[in-house]
Structure formats: C-alpha cells, structure tokens
Design a protein around this motif. Sequence first.
Motif, PDB file in Angstrom:
ATOM      1  N   UNK A 217       3.241  -7.538 -71.181  1.00 12.53           N
ATOM      2  CA  UNK A 217       2.157  -7.052 -70.192  1.00 12.53           C
ATOM      3  C   UNK A 217       2.922  -6.323 -69.082  1.00 12.53           C
ATOM      4  N   UNK A 218       3.897  -5.386 -69.632  1.00 11.58           N
ATOM      5  CA  UNK A 218       4.740  -4.494 -68.729  1.00 11.58           C
ATOM      6  C   UNK A 218       4.091  -3.857 -67.575  1.00 11.58           C
ATOM      7  N   UNK A 219       2.728  -3.167 -67.983  1.00 14.59           N
ATOM      8  CA  UNK A 219       2.200  -2.314 -66.977  1.00 14.59           C
ATOM      9  C   UNK A 219       1.379  -3.342 -65.945  1.00 14.59           C
ATOM     10  N   UNK A 220       1.520  -4.658 -66.032  1.00 11.85           N
ATOM     11  CA  UNK A 220       1.039  -5.331 -64.800  1.00 11.85           C
ATOM     12  C   UNK A 220       2.400  -6.085 -64.066  1.00 11.85           C
ATOM     13  N   UNK A 221       1.897  -6.269 -62.622  1.00 13.48           N
ATOM     14  CA  UNK A 221       2.998  -6.788 -61.896  1.00 13.48           C
ATOM     15  C   UNK A 221       3.474  -8.075 -62.132  1.00 13.48           C
ATOM     16  N   UNK A 222       4.773  -8.295 -62.295  1.00 10.57           N
ATOM     17  CA  UNK A 222       5.444  -9.620 -62.813  1.00 10.57           C
ATOM     18  C   UNK A 222       4.753 -10.644 -61.917  1.00 10.57           C
ATOM     19  N   UNK A 223       4.591 -10.776 -60.836  1.00 11.42           N
ATOM     20  CA  UNK A 223       3.913 -11.971 -60.007  1.00 11.42           C
ATOM     21  C   UNK A 223       2.793 -12.010 -60.342  1.00 11.42           C
ATOM     22  N   UNK A 224       1.929 -11.218 -60.611  1.00 10.57           N
ATOM     23  CA  UNK A 224       0.472 -11.487 -61.167  1.00 10.57           C
ATOM     24  C   UNK A 224       0.729 -12.252 -62.397  1.00 10.57           C
ATOM     25  N   UNK A 225       1.286 -11.697 -63.550  1.00 11.31           N
ATOM     26  CA  UNK A 225       1.342 -12.252 -64.909  1.00 11.31           C
ATOM     27  C   UNK A 225       1.961 -13.923 -64.930  1.00 11.31           C
ATOM     28  N   UNK A 226       3.087 -13.992 -63.993  1.00  9.89           N
ATOM     29  CA  UNK A 226       3.495 -15.208 -64.111  1.00  9.89           C
ATOM     30  C   UNK A 226       2.355 -16.368 -63.199  1.00  9.89           C
ATOM     31  N   UNK A 227       1.647 -15.722 -62.190  1.00  7.13           N
ATOM     32  CA  UNK A 227       0.829 -16.678 -61.589  1.00  7.13           C
ATOM     33  C   UNK A 227      -0.369 -17.093 -62.715  1.00  7.13           C
ATOM     34  N   UNK A 228      -0.541 -15.974 -63.464  1.00  7.48           N
ATOM     35  CA  UNK A 228      -1.803 -16.446 -64.070  1.00  7.48           C
ATOM     36  C   UNK A 228      -1.487 -17.216 -65.447  1.00  7.48           C
ATOM     37  N   UNK A 229      -0.098 -17.319 -65.611  1.00 10.12           N
ATOM     38  CA  UNK A 229       0.234 -18.208 -66.931  1.00 10.12           C
ATOM     39  C   UNK A 229       0.486 -19.609 -66.417  1.00 10.12           C
ATOM     40  N   UNK A 230       0.370 -19.970 -64.907  1.00  8.17           N
ATOM     41  CA  UNK A 230       0.389 -21.316 -64.925  1.00  8.17           C
ATOM     42  C   UNK A 230       2.028 -21.775 -64.843  1.00  8.17           C
ATOM     43  N   UNK A 231       2.785 -21.142 -64.515  1.00  5.80           N
ATOM     44  CA  UNK A 231       4.195 -21.611 -65.046  1.00  5.80           C
ATOM     45  C   UNK A 231       4.420 -23.088 -64.273  1.00  5.80           C
ATOM     46  N   UNK A 288       4.268 -28.834 -59.619  1.00  2.14           N
ATOM     47  CA  UNK A 288       3.012 -28.118 -59.572  1.00  2.14           C
ATOM     48  C   UNK A 288       3.498 -26.593 -59.839  1.00  2.14           C
ATOM     49  N   UNK A 289       2.285 -25.909 -60.440  1.00  2.00           N
ATOM     50  CA  UNK A 289       2.618 -24.609 -60.905  1.00  2.00           C
ATOM     51  C   UNK A 289       3.202 -23.802 -59.647  1.00  2.00           C
ATOM     52  N   UNK A 290       4.152 -23.216 -60.153  1.00  2.00           N
ATOM     53  CA  UNK A 290       5.176 -22.483 -59.115  1.00  2.00           C
ATOM     54  C   UNK A 290       4.187 -21.216 -58.216  1.00  2.00           C
ATOM     55  N   UNK A 291       4.390 -21.030 -57.231  1.00  2.00           N
ATOM     56  CA  UNK A 291       3.831 -19.876 -56.565  1.00  2.00           C
ATOM     57  C   UNK A 291       4.737 -19.010 -55.563  1.00  2.00           C
ATOM     58  N   UNK A 292       5.676 -19.704 -55.439  1.00  2.00           N
ATOM     59  CA  UNK A 292       6.957 -18.667 -54.591  1.00  2.00           C
ATOM     60  C   UNK A 292       8.005 -18.281 -55.587  1.00  2.00           C
ATOM     61  N   UNK A 293       8.838 -17.145 -54.981  1.00  2.00           N
ATOM     62  CA  UNK A 293       9.860 -16.461 -55.735  1.00  2.00           C
ATOM     63  C   UNK A 293       9.280 -15.732 -56.833  1.00  2.00           C
ATOM     64  N   UNK A 294       7.920 -15.127 -56.955  1.00  2.00           N
ATOM     65  CA  UNK A 294       7.492 -14.522 -58.046  1.00  2.00           C
ATOM     66  C   UNK A 294       8.010 -13.132 -58.014  1.00  2.00           C
ATOM     67  N   UNK A 295       8.781 -12.738 -57.011  1.00  2.00           N
ATOM     68  CA  UNK A 295       8.904 -11.244 -57.024  1.00  2.00           C
ATOM     69  C   UNK A 295       9.485 -10.435 -58.112  1.00  2.00           C
ATOM     70  N   UNK A 296      10.737 -11.287 -58.804  1.00  2.00           N
ATOM     71  CA  UNK A 296      11.326 -10.953 -59.817  1.00  2.00           C
ATOM     72  C   UNK A 296      12.078 -12.083 -60.790  1.00  2.00           C
ATOM     73  N   UNK A 297      12.491 -11.769 -61.722  1.00  2.00           N
ATOM     74  CA  UNK A 297      12.951 -12.945 -62.654  1.00  2.00           C
ATOM     75  C   UNK A 297      14.006 -13.797 -62.052  1.00  2.00           C
ATOM     76  N   UNK A 298      15.045 -13.145 -61.385  1.00  2.00           N
ATOM     77  CA  UNK A 298      16.440 -13.586 -60.871  1.00  2.00           C
ATOM     78  C   UNK A 298      15.878 -14.626 -59.682  1.00  2.00           C
ATOM     79  N   UNK A 299      15.085 -14.167 -59.056  1.00  2.00           N
ATOM     80  CA  UNK A 299      14.561 -15.176 -57.892  1.00  2.00           C
ATOM     81  C   UNK A 299      13.755 -16.216 -58.224  1.00  2.00           C
ATOM     82  N   UNK A 300      12.947 -15.980 -59.319  1.00  2.00           N
ATOM     83  CA  UNK A 300      12.080 -17.085 -59.782  1.00  2.00           C
ATOM     84  C   UNK A 300      12.906 -18.168 -60.520  1.00  2.00           C
ATOM     85  N   UNK A 301      13.884 -17.560 -61.369  1.00  2.00           N
ATOM     86  CA  UNK A 301      14.869 -18.770 -62.150  1.00  2.00           C
ATOM     87  C   UNK A 301      15.486 -19.491 -60.902  1.00  2.00           C
ATOM     88  N   UNK A 302      15.832 -18.993 -59.703  1.00  2.00           N
ATOM     89  CA  UNK A 302      16.417 -20.124 -58.869  1.00  2.00           C
ATOM     90  C   UNK A 302      15.451 -21.017 -58.248  1.00  2.00           C
TER      91      UNK A 302
END
Length: 388
Positions: A217-231, A288-302
């Motif tokens: 889903x490259x054409x969508x924002x990373x944060x949006x995709x992750x939020x929708x997946x309930x990570x 709980x599903x993660x809602x912070x650090x969604x800007x990019x994958x490195x930040x989200x990994x931390x």
Amino acid sequence: MMGEFDAIRPYADAEVPAVLNRLLTDDAFLDILTHFRFPRLAGSLGWLLKPLIAYRLRLEFRGVASVAALQDKVECYVDQTIERATDGVTYSGVEHLKAGSAYLFLANHRDIVMDPAFVNYAVYHAGLPTPRIAIGDNLLQKPFVSDLMRLNKSFIVHRSLSGRREKLAAYQLLSAYINHSIRNDRESIWIAQAEGRAKDGDDRTDSAILKMFHMSRKNEAFAEVIRELNLTPVSISYEYDPCDHAKARELFTRASTGSYAKAPGEDDQSIALGITGYKGRVHVHFGEPVSAGLEDSKQLALEMDKHILSGYRLFPAHYLAYAMWAERDPALNVPSAAQLFPAEELAAAETEWQKRLNGCPAEQQPYLVLQYATPVRNQYRVKAGLPL
C-alpha cells in the motif's frame, strides 16, 4: 478461492477433509506419531502400530470438515501438552481484544512452535477466533509439516529465496496477504518481531518487517496503514527455555569460531524439544494496539520494543542470572531476586537454575546466563527511560 494467495495461504474449510486424508496416509507423519506415542516399540513393531494409529485417527477425525472443528478437536491435546510441559500458563491484556476486530500481533520470538501456540491458547480460551500464523518455509522441509501447519491457520513466509527480485516479490505478496487478511477477511495475524529466534534473549523488532506491512500500500501514508492494521505488541516469557543449552552451545560456537552450521534435522529436534521440554511457568501479555511512533519504521520498531520488553514477565531465574552476569549494568537499579519473590518460590528457582548451570559445559555457561539476564537489563532500561 482467493487465487493470488494460493501459494502461501492457510487451507480453507472445503480443503480440510482431503488434507486430513492425505496426512493419514503419509508414511513420514505416521512414523513420527508412532515414535512419539510408543518410543520403545516403534522400531520393532512400527509396521504393526502405524496402521493402528492411522485407523484410530481416522475414527477420531471422521466428520471434521472445517478448520474451527479441527481446532476444537485438537484443543484437548494442546492442553495436555501444555499441562505436561509447564507449571501453568497465565495471560494478561486479553481484555483489550474486542470480538469482531482483527489484530496484527507482533511478538517476541523464543520458540518455533510454542510461541504462536501459547498466543492461540490465550485467544482461544478467551473465546475469540485464533489468529493466522506466519511460518518460515525453512521449517517446512517435509510435505506433512506444511500440511499440518496450513491446516492450523498458518501461512508461509518464503525465506529461502536468494534472488533480490524473488525476495521482493515474496514480500510484496506477504504484505498484500496480511493486509487482505485483516481488512477483508477480518482475521487476525501472528508474526514474530524478527526472523529467527532471539537466542541471546535480546528481543528486538526488525524494522524491515514493519516496512513490509506497508509495501503493498505504498501510495498510502505509513502511519495510516499501520493504524488500520491494529498493530499489537505481544510479550511471551518462559520461566525456563527447554532449548537454552542448545542456544548456549550455538552462541559459544559462533563466538569462538565465527560461524555455526546446523546439523541435519536440528530444526526438527528444536521443535520437538520446544514442545515437550519443561518450561516452568509461561506468561503471555497482550499490549494495546500501538498508536505512537508511527511516522516511520525505525521509530515504530523502537516503540514496539518498549512495549514488548516492558510487557515481558520476569521470573526468579531471570534475576538470579542477572546477579551473576559479568556484563550487568551498574547504572540500573535492579533489585535482587530475594527482594521480589517469596522464599519458597525463590528456593525452587535456585535449585532449578543451579541444575541448568551444572548441565552446561563451563565455557558455554556465560551464554546460558546471557539468555536469562538480557531481558532484565532491557526491561529496567525501558523503565528508566534509557536508550536500548
């Protein structure tokens, strides 16, 4: 059928009877069952026992025509295995999970089969549908293993591809499948936070896996995709790891020779030992599903690391190992096991821990200690707000 996902997806209900039939005529599968059930007689009387076992299973699984019915049938065996090999399983955070929602469970990884099995166990006993499970194709050497796993809602991650192009295509397909499963099928997914088990006890999220979720889903924002997946972060902790000696040997060999070559059948042995070996107590924590650090994958990994490491339950053996660890961090305020646990619980742990140390060659012992001590350091670093 979904078509594009046929090569990797779990089996559908309509396929269950045919696959069960195939399994019950698979010689290698019946062989393993016979050895498991009758270890002493399998060699000399295998020819007689195998058809009897196949007959028994046919009767037992007659009329099973869906994955859910199969899981209901198998549940009592899973419970028996868990009762035999553990001192009990506890879980926390299951109350955050809502019926009718699908989650992308990202978990730390210690054991090939039992990590997802314990997550399944928790979810199943909470009365929720079990997740689909990501499993590496390196573990599916035999056709019957692939059949068994795909019957139990597993889907295949192609890891053994070497070409860059093929790898990319495989990740693209995997990404599309995970997104399809959660958004269209409303089916949860379990996947490990990194490829391979954390043999040194250092649980870290690989940002490449988080990137993969977004690939289709490259054409969508990373944060949006992750939020929708309930990570959702999941922490699995074993009081004792049945494979800890094997892991210590591997770590020692790597450190002293620079590499480690697996012996043929080593994965199969790890799987068997992981299932049947003594684990002490086991705890599974759902964040709980993660809602912070969604800007990019490195930040989200931390961010995922913080949740997974702080949700990890530390047992007395972890503190005992930390107290004797040469590399413990003097800046961290870690209490002793005696300050945290009642005398009786601690005495039992000291006996078991000593037994494990004694069973490990002296030169490999530091690597045994490392496996149990690292989660303590990591959790107290998160608590103190220190960088991992």
